[in-house]
Motif scaffolding. Sequence first.
Motif, PDB file in Angstrom:
ATOM      1  N   ARG A 271     -40.718   7.737  -6.618  1.00 22.09           N
ATOM      2  CA  ARG A 271     -39.318   7.899  -6.822  1.00 22.09           C
ATOM      3  C   ARG A 271     -38.332   6.948  -6.248  1.00 22.09           C
ATOM      4  NH1 ARG A 271     -40.735  12.891  -5.903  1.00 22.09           N
ATOM      5  NH2 ARG A 271     -39.356  13.175  -4.540  1.00 22.09           N
ATOM      6  N   GLY A 272     -38.995   6.024  -5.462  1.00 17.23           N
ATOM      7  CA  GLY A 272     -37.952   4.986  -4.961  1.00 17.23           C
ATOM      8  C   GLY A 272     -37.750   5.528  -3.330  1.00 17.23           C
ATOM      9  N   LEU A 273     -38.609   6.312  -2.828  1.00 13.55           N
ATOM     10  CA  LEU A 273     -38.299   6.962  -1.363  1.00 13.55           C
ATOM     11  C   LEU A 273     -39.291   6.215  -0.359  1.00 13.55           C
ATOM     12  CD1 LEU A 273     -37.422  10.609  -1.980  1.00 13.55           C
ATOM     13  CD2 LEU A 273     -35.828   8.620  -1.555  1.00 13.55           C
ATOM     14  N   GLY A 274     -39.860   4.980  -0.851  1.00 15.25           N
ATOM     15  CA  GLY A 274     -41.003   4.625   0.089  1.00 15.25           C
ATOM     16  C   GLY A 274     -40.492   4.142   1.511  1.00 15.25           C
ATOM     17  N   GLN A 275     -39.277   3.865   1.640  1.00  9.73           N
ATOM     18  CA  GLN A 275     -38.624   3.435   2.896  1.00  9.73           C
ATOM     19  C   GLN A 275     -37.825   4.788   3.660  1.00  9.73           C
ATOM     20  OE1 GLN A 275     -39.090   0.561   4.629  1.00  9.73           O
ATOM     21  NE2 GLN A 275     -40.677   0.547   2.884  1.00  9.73           N
ATOM     22  N   ALA A 276     -38.078   5.731   3.068  1.00 13.77           N
ATOM     23  CA  ALA A 276     -37.316   7.050   3.663  1.00 13.77           C
ATOM     24  C   ALA A 276     -38.399   7.702   4.616  1.00 13.77           C
ATOM     25  CB  ALA A 276     -37.352   8.099   2.435  1.00 13.77           C
ATOM     26  N   ASP A 277     -37.956   8.469   5.549  1.00 14.44           N
ATOM     27  CA  ASP A 277     -38.731   9.189   6.635  1.00 14.44           C
ATOM     28  C   ASP A 277     -39.894   9.827   6.052  1.00 14.44           C
ATOM     29  OD1 ASP A 277     -39.272   9.651   9.411  1.00 14.44           O
ATOM     30  OD2 ASP A 277     -38.975  11.697   8.988  1.00 14.44           O
ATOM     31  N   ASP A 278     -41.047   9.816   6.537  1.00 17.56           N
ATOM     32  CA  ASP A 278     -42.199  10.306   5.735  1.00 17.56           C
ATOM     33  C   ASP A 278     -42.303  11.841   5.682  1.00 17.56           C
ATOM     34  OD1 ASP A 278     -43.059  11.280   8.409  1.00 17.56           O
ATOM     35  OD2 ASP A 278     -44.421   9.786   8.686  1.00 17.56           O
ATOM     36  N   SER A 279     -41.139  12.488   6.466  1.00 14.36           N
ATOM     37  CA  SER A 279     -40.855  14.126   6.285  1.00 14.36           C
ATOM     38  C   SER A 279     -40.543  14.268   4.941  1.00 14.36           C
ATOM     39  CB  SER A 279     -39.980  14.212   7.390  1.00 14.36           C
ATOM     40  OG  SER A 279     -38.691  13.764   7.239  1.00 14.36           O
ATOM     41  N   GLN A 280     -39.798  13.408   4.343  1.00 16.76           N
ATOM     42  CA  GLN A 280     -39.240  13.740   2.767  1.00 16.76           C
ATOM     43  C   GLN A 280     -40.229  13.923   1.827  1.00 16.76           C
ATOM     44  OE1 GLN A 280     -36.113  14.343   2.789  1.00 16.76           O
ATOM     45  NE2 GLN A 280     -36.788  14.350   5.145  1.00 16.76           N
ATOM     46  N   VAL A 281     -41.767  13.964   2.281  1.00 16.58           N
ATOM     47  CA  VAL A 281     -42.469  14.168   1.264  1.00 16.58           C
ATOM     48  C   VAL A 281     -42.099  15.525   0.774  1.00 16.58           C
ATOM     49  CG1 VAL A 281     -44.307  15.160   2.995  1.00 16.58           C
ATOM     50  CG2 VAL A 281     -45.027  14.092   0.551  1.00 16.58           C
ATOM     51  N   ILE A 282     -41.344  16.158   1.614  1.00 16.99           N
ATOM     52  CA  ILE A 282     -41.028  17.966   1.039  1.00 16.99           C
ATOM     53  C   ILE A 282     -40.247  17.576   0.027  1.00 16.99           C
ATOM     54  CG2 ILE A 282     -38.635  17.770   2.503  1.00 16.99           C
ATOM     55  CD1 ILE A 282     -39.608  20.688   2.989  1.00 16.99           C
ATOM     56  N   GLN A 283     -39.442  16.551  -0.198  1.00 19.00           N
ATOM     57  CA  GLN A 283     -38.693  16.448  -1.511  1.00 19.00           C
ATOM     58  C   GLN A 283     -39.586  16.666  -2.775  1.00 19.00           C
ATOM     59  OE1 GLN A 283     -35.812  13.675  -1.913  1.00 19.00           O
ATOM     60  NE2 GLN A 283     -35.437  13.484   0.469  1.00 19.00           N
ATOM     61  N   SER A 284     -40.909  15.969  -2.704  1.00 19.15           N
ATOM     62  CA  SER A 284     -41.592  16.193  -3.783  1.00 19.15           C
ATOM     63  C   SER A 284     -42.131  17.471  -4.197  1.00 19.15           C
ATOM     64  CB  SER A 284     -43.071  15.105  -3.658  1.00 19.15           C
ATOM     65  OG  SER A 284     -42.507  13.863  -3.798  1.00 19.15           O
ATOM     66  N   TYR A 285     -42.559  18.268  -3.230  1.00 15.69           N
ATOM     67  CA  TYR A 285     -42.911  19.566  -2.985  1.00 15.69           C
ATOM     68  C   TYR A 285     -41.805  20.386  -3.705  1.00 15.69           C
ATOM     69  CZ  TYR A 285     -47.507  19.562  -0.696  1.00 15.69           C
ATOM     70  OH  TYR A 285     -48.904  19.353  -0.403  1.00 15.69           O
ATOM     71  N   ASP A 286     -40.585  20.221  -3.203  1.00 16.76           N
ATOM     72  CA  ASP A 286     -39.294  21.166  -3.741  1.00 16.76           C
ATOM     73  C   ASP A 286     -39.081  20.905  -5.094  1.00 16.76           C
ATOM     74  OD1 ASP A 286     -39.142  22.658  -1.439  1.00 16.76           O
ATOM     75  OD2 ASP A 286     -37.560  21.179  -0.428  1.00 16.76           O
ATOM     76  N   LEU A 287     -39.289  19.588  -5.401  1.00 15.48           N
ATOM     77  CA  LEU A 287     -39.086  19.047  -6.910  1.00 15.48           C
ATOM     78  C   LEU A 287     -40.104  19.680  -7.782  1.00 15.48           C
ATOM     79  CD1 LEU A 287     -38.231  15.192  -7.423  1.00 15.48           C
ATOM     80  CD2 LEU A 287     -36.885  17.071  -8.073  1.00 15.48           C
ATOM     81  N   ILE A 288     -41.401  19.782  -7.404  1.00 15.21           N
ATOM     82  CA  ILE A 288     -42.279  20.435  -8.626  1.00 15.21           C
ATOM     83  C   ILE A 288     -42.169  21.907  -8.276  1.00 15.21           C
ATOM     84  CG2 ILE A 288     -43.790  18.196  -8.670  1.00 15.21           C
ATOM     85  CD1 ILE A 288     -45.643  20.059  -6.544  1.00 15.21           C
ATOM     86  N   ASN A 289     -41.742  22.626  -7.389  1.00 17.60           N
ATOM     87  CA  ASN A 289     -41.850  23.930  -7.134  1.00 17.60           C
ATOM     88  C   ASN A 289     -40.444  24.736  -7.720  1.00 17.60           C
ATOM     89  OD1 ASN A 289     -44.629  24.242  -6.806  1.00 17.60           O
ATOM     90  ND2 ASN A 289     -44.277  23.740  -4.594  1.00 17.60           N
ATOM     91  N   GLY A 290     -39.352  23.717  -7.962  1.00 22.05           N
ATOM     92  CA  GLY A 290     -38.211  24.330  -8.627  1.00 22.05           C
ATOM     93  C   GLY A 290     -37.285  24.736  -7.496  1.00 22.05           C
ATOM     94  N   ASN A 291     -37.542  24.099  -6.290  1.00 19.35           N
ATOM     95  CA  ASN A 291     -36.682  24.396  -5.206  1.00 19.35           C
ATOM     96  C   ASN A 291     -35.345  23.528  -5.353  1.00 19.35           C
ATOM     97  OD1 ASN A 291     -37.918  26.703  -4.082  1.00 19.35           O
ATOM     98  ND2 ASN A 291     -39.334  25.106  -2.783  1.00 19.35           N
ATOM     99  N   CYS A 292     -35.106  22.589  -5.923  1.00 19.32           N
ATOM    100  CA  CYS A 292     -34.047  21.924  -6.101  1.00 19.32           C
ATOM    101  C   CYS A 292     -33.474  21.690  -7.435  1.00 19.32           C
ATOM    102  CB  CYS A 292     -34.140  20.429  -5.793  1.00 19.32           C
ATOM    103  SG  CYS A 292     -35.611  19.986  -4.734  1.00 19.32           S
ATOM    104  N   GLN A 293     -32.079  21.777  -7.521  1.00 15.80           N
ATOM    105  CA  GLN A 293     -31.388  21.381  -8.810  1.00 15.80           C
ATOM    106  C   GLN A 293     -31.840  19.830  -9.217  1.00 15.80           C
ATOM    107  OE1 GLN A 293     -30.083  23.414  -6.702  1.00 15.80           O
ATOM    108  NE2 GLN A 293     -30.445  25.289  -8.010  1.00 15.80           N
ATOM    109  N   ALA A 294     -32.673  19.739 -10.291  1.00 19.14           N
ATOM    110  CA  ALA A 294     -33.033  18.349 -10.356  1.00 19.14           C
ATOM    111  C   ALA A 294     -31.884  17.456 -11.246  1.00 19.14           C
ATOM    112  CB  ALA A 294     -34.458  18.129 -11.323  1.00 19.14           C
TER     113      ALA A 294
END
Lengths: 294, 294
Positions: A271-294
């Motif tokens: 999703r273009g976050l390769g240079q983000a901090d590795d902690s941001q893998v949480i964004q993928s979990y939150d996206l697939i689990n419906g924790n964010c407004q996509a």
Amino acid sequence: MNQLAFIGLGSMGLPMARNLLSARFPVAGFDMNPRALAALADAGGRVCDSARDAARGADALILMVVNATQAEQILFDEGALESLADDALVVLMATCPSAAVARLAERVAAVGRQLVDAPVSGGVVGARARTLSIMAAAPAAVFERIFPVLRGMGDKVFHVGEEPGQGAVVKTVNQLLCGVHIAAVAEAFSLARKAGVDLQVLLEIMSGSAAASWMLKDRGPRMLRDDPEVTSAIDIFVKDLGIVLASGSDSRVALPLAAAAHQMFLATAGRGLGQADDSQVIQSYDLINGNCQA
Amino acid sequence: MNQLAFIGLGSMGLPMARNLLSARFPVAGFDMNPRALAALADAGGRVCDSARDAARGADALILMVVNATQAEQILFDEGALESLADDALVVLMATCPSAAVARLAERVAAVGRQLVDAPVSGGVVGARARTLSIMAAAPAAVFERIFPVLRGMGDKVFHVGEEPGQGAVVKTVNQLLCGVHIAAVAEAFSLARKAGVDLQVLLEIMSGSAAASWMLKDRGPRMLRDDPEVTSAIDIFVKDLGIVLASGSDSRVALPLAAAAHQMFLATAGRGLGQADDSQVIQSYDLINGNCQA
């Protein structure tokens, strides 16, 4: 060790070379980036025009490059190996697949030199503070010769085996645990967020319980911030868990947790976050689990 | 809190009840196991013939039972709930699915009492040493009333939320991390063993690096022994990671790492090792990866 060559003066390599200079080792360096060379000169290093020049007559050539392919180019295509002193050591400190390190060691031995397989752990912070862990594999006599140089870059220098490739295995195993631990924290937080639990309180409790990990305490707080500083990028774990799985594939070892964690880092980079901090893998979990407004 | 009832005097419950007695709380207890009752009497507790008897007139009923179904039987079928004092609290300390806790809380509230959702972490060692972590969810006024009792059993008492079920979520998340961390260590060791790396040296290095976890330091050494003591059984993680996945399923949260880890504990139990130490999940990794002579 009267003369050291250092190739690869990036965010890790430059502070490592500086620490060697502080420990009074003469260092000749090369990097494609002229700003890195200027910084080396400022620290008292000798700046060279090529890898071959830096290596000329050196007793040890330290490689802090991106991967095994780059190490191969420098040693063989660019002629660094043949310009070294006769009994010189090649110290490979990049994270590489174990099988690639073993092949490199054979090619180095074929021209009468020896390879020290010496990957590091501890990141930029450890490189600067001279607190790296160094996992060295080489015959005992070789390890003894290179020990003072390694000690100039890290405070935890381990002799993990006699055969080049075994250092790479230890580093690989290290990255397996690191990558899985980061993804596990993200997975746990994603479940808790869905249930409406206060994640700050959760982090505090987990940090003091049997659920604690070094990564929970380091990456956990950054998972709870919107745009955290980058201490290590998503792309590093895309690469390093890739090496973990390649090692597993080479030696026919099934690694279900590492494979699952790698998918989550891959999707984050996708999703273009390769240079983000590795902690941001949480964004993928939150996206697939419906924790964010996509 | 003039009178406490304690049901479930197993390897955790008995030392917890003893610590309450040491803190000068009067405790009436019941368990199906007569030896547990004798041990309670030795510690100064009052032994009862049934759960209903133990609960009679008590201000708080502590349930350290196997699961939510057993809690339900004791409270409703065996009549413990109706024999409590009018404004008594029911303190559920077993590891249960969050949704089951919320349902129990409603049924307890329907007869004018209140449920405190208060699962624990820290195992038998923490129960004995009064160093448990207790993750309590209840309205603030209820939490204040029960706090001295919880403090009599653990030294880290957290108020994680107002709604029963939120304590269970925190415990669930705790077990997700614990279970994944144990399986990750086993997976990492299995890769390293296949590569011929000395696992004692590896354990020492990982314990001091970013790869460290509480579980690595605790279970790692036991993974390297042939027949280690049992501090927590494989079956506990079969159950607890089952609760983790049920919680994920209830709230529609994908948990790929927890799911993969659960499979490895299940397979270990499937070979008859359910009562072995949970570190022995490494046997399943070593078996599938060809590290043992089968």
